[in-house]
Design a protein around this motif. Structure first.
Motif, mmCIF file in Angstrom:
data_model
loop_
_atom_site.group_PDB
_atom_site.id
_atom_site.type_symbol
_atom_site.label_atom_id
_atom_site.label_comp_id
_atom_site.label_asym_id
_atom_site.label_seq_id
_atom_site.Cartn_x
_atom_site.Cartn_y
_atom_site.Cartn_z
ATOM 1 N N ALA A 93 2.481 1.629 -3.407
ATOM 2 C CA ALA A 93 1.507 2.023 -4.430
ATOM 3 C C ALA A 93 1.099 3.476 -4.250
ATOM 4 O O ALA A 93 0.980 4.226 -5.221
ATOM 5 C CB ALA A 93 0.291 1.109 -4.373
ATOM 6 N N GLU A 94 0.884 3.898 -3.005
ATOM 7 C CA GLU A 94 0.477 5.272 -2.737
ATOM 8 C C GLU A 94 1.543 6.258 -3.221
ATOM 9 O O GLU A 94 1.241 7.333 -3.715
ATOM 10 C CB GLU A 94 0.220 5.461 -1.239
ATOM 11 N N LYS A 95 2.814 5.842 -3.085
ATOM 12 C CA LYS A 95 3.906 6.704 -3.533
ATOM 13 C C LYS A 95 4.278 6.453 -4.995
ATOM 14 O O LYS A 95 5.289 6.958 -5.481
ATOM 15 C CB LYS A 95 5.129 6.494 -2.623
ATOM 16 N N LYS A 96 3.472 5.630 -5.660
ATOM 17 C CA LYS A 96 3.676 5.296 -7.075
ATOM 18 C C LYS A 96 5.069 4.724 -7.345
ATOM 19 O O LYS A 96 5.723 5.048 -8.349
ATOM 20 C CB LYS A 96 3.413 6.511 -7.964
ATOM 21 N N ALA B 185 -4.369 3.288 -5.023
ATOM 22 C CA ALA B 185 -3.325 2.405 -4.487
ATOM 23 C C ALA B 185 -3.912 1.122 -3.921
ATOM 24 O O ALA B 185 -3.251 0.080 -3.887
ATOM 25 C CB ALA B 185 -2.544 3.131 -3.389
ATOM 26 N N ARG C 96 -9.189 4.381 -2.850
ATOM 27 C CA ARG C 96 -7.902 4.930 -3.298
ATOM 28 C C ARG C 96 -7.323 4.066 -4.413
ATOM 29 O O ARG C 96 -7.326 2.835 -4.304
ATOM 30 C CB ARG C 96 -6.904 5.004 -2.151
ATOM 31 N N GLU D 103 7.026 1.485 -8.338
ATOM 32 C CA GLU D 103 6.719 0.185 -8.923
ATOM 33 C C GLU D 103 7.497 -0.923 -8.225
ATOM 34 O O GLU D 103 8.655 -0.753 -7.876
ATOM 35 C CB GLU D 103 7.028 0.192 -10.421
ATOM 36 N N SER E 119 -5.694 -2.280 -6.666
ATOM 37 C CA SER E 119 -4.987 -3.448 -7.210
ATOM 38 C C SER E 119 -4.796 -4.509 -6.124
ATOM 39 O O SER E 119 -4.818 -5.707 -6.401
ATOM 40 C CB SER E 119 -3.640 -3.031 -7.796
ATOM 41 N N MET F 105 0.821 -1.193 0.000
ATOM 42 C CA MET F 105 0.000 0.000 0.000
ATOM 43 C C MET F 105 0.856 1.244 0.000
ATOM 44 O O MET F 105 0.585 2.200 -0.712
ATOM 45 C CB MET F 105 -0.903 0.004 1.258
ATOM 46 N N CYS F 106 1.892 1.226 0.819
ATOM 47 C CA CYS F 106 2.782 2.373 0.921
ATOM 48 C C CYS F 106 3.501 2.611 -0.413
ATOM 49 O O CYS F 106 3.587 3.750 -0.900
ATOM 50 C CB CYS F 106 3.764 2.100 2.049
#
Lengths: 204, 204
Positions: B4-7, B181, B179, B9, B184, B1-2
């Motif tokens: 993904a939230e910060k984009k 993030a 959200r 990969e 997925s 999650m962290c």
């Protein structure tokens, strides 16, 4: 240890947390120690408390500046407060001491055996780290050393640490023991459990 | 999650950590997940990993700036990863799912019962917090919300969360679920355990 190292004065109060009285649970719904009160702010969870103290009183520093080094400190604090706690401290100290204080029966010999086995592996891991660094998380003393020392000193209080197993770990603990911040803690005793002679001795 | 939230990969790799194969233990002597590899740096312990990601990729921020607010985030991350984990997740998820995957026998009904009782108290505590704040640790979304959502979503996967108990908690989880993030992650499945229809549904 963190408060003493930063020369922050604190009044120590014994909490019989296992009795879960309403007043204590109101201050700390997690029902455990440590609890730190600063004015009307009540802080719980040791690692969160230490990070907070580090942020508001950064000198002397117990956290490096570099993100990778900070990661290593936090990884090891979790290692000791989580893995070491579950595998060693809860199997030895909680069985031998807490059970008696809490009048919760006799030590479970299977747990004590598991703890006595696990501490060897943990001492070896610490020795492996200390072979590569001056302190556990790097070349400066940090919160990771304090987390480890908190567990080891409580186990040393009941003579459950074999200091001859890893000379590197013994040297590290001698450095911790000689710090002024640590001396007063070594004078602290659990009622009904006198510590062994070597416990507070710098030459152990 | 962290991540993904910060984009950031990341390639997800399934670790059968309970099989404790030598190669996995070499990467992570603690023998647990998550493990994050960045080039040749291997990171373990979820809270240490998230703090590290926050320091090297501070935007978007998952930690406030103020030390008291940062304390509250860390206190709650510990609350969920320690207390909630021990009282709820290990009693429900580990009994119902992990045991089966690890071929470790049937769920212990005493543990399942204790977990089902404890989750009510935890949902009430979350509702009490959310009655006073927009997110769990304050008025901004932080690592504390992600720690809580990680546990709750895994329990929701096995229909062990009563979303009708506390409307405030349901509203909070609806915000998390929406959200990008998180979307997925909701598509991820455990082989042999299909999730209930409401699990990935934003209108649950």
């Amino acid at each position: 240890m963190c408060l003493a190292e930063k020369k922050l004065e604190v009044e120590l109060v014994e909490e019989r947390y296992w009795e879960k009285d309403a007043d204590f649970l109101r201050r700390n719904p997690a029902g455990k120690v440590p609890v730190l009160r600063i004015d009307d702010m009540i802080l719980t969870e040791s690692s969160a408390i230490c990070e907070y103290l580090e942020e508001i009183h950064p000198t002397p520093s117990l956290m490096p500046r570099d993100p990778q080094e900070r990661f290593e400190v936090r990884r090891l604090v979790s290692w000791f407060d989580d893995k070491f706690h579950d595998e060693v401290t809860s199997n030895l100290l909680y069985e031998r001491v807490n059970r008696k204080i809490q009048k919760a029966g006799y030590p479970d010999s299977g747990n004590v055996k598991a703890g006595a086995k696990a501490i060897k592996y943990h001492l070896d891991y610490m020795a492996w780290l200390l072979d590569r660094r001056r302190w556990l998380a790097g070349n400066e003393m940090t919160l990771a050393d304090f987390a480890a020392a908190a567990h080891l000193s409580s186990l040393d209080y009941i003579s459950d640490v074999d200091w001859n197993r890893q000379p590197g770990v013994k040297d590290w603990y001698a450095k911790i023991k000689s710090r002024p911040a640590f001396r007063s803690l070594l004078a602290d005793q659990v009622a009904g459990f006198p510590p062994p002679a070597h416990y507070a001795d710098l030459d152990f």
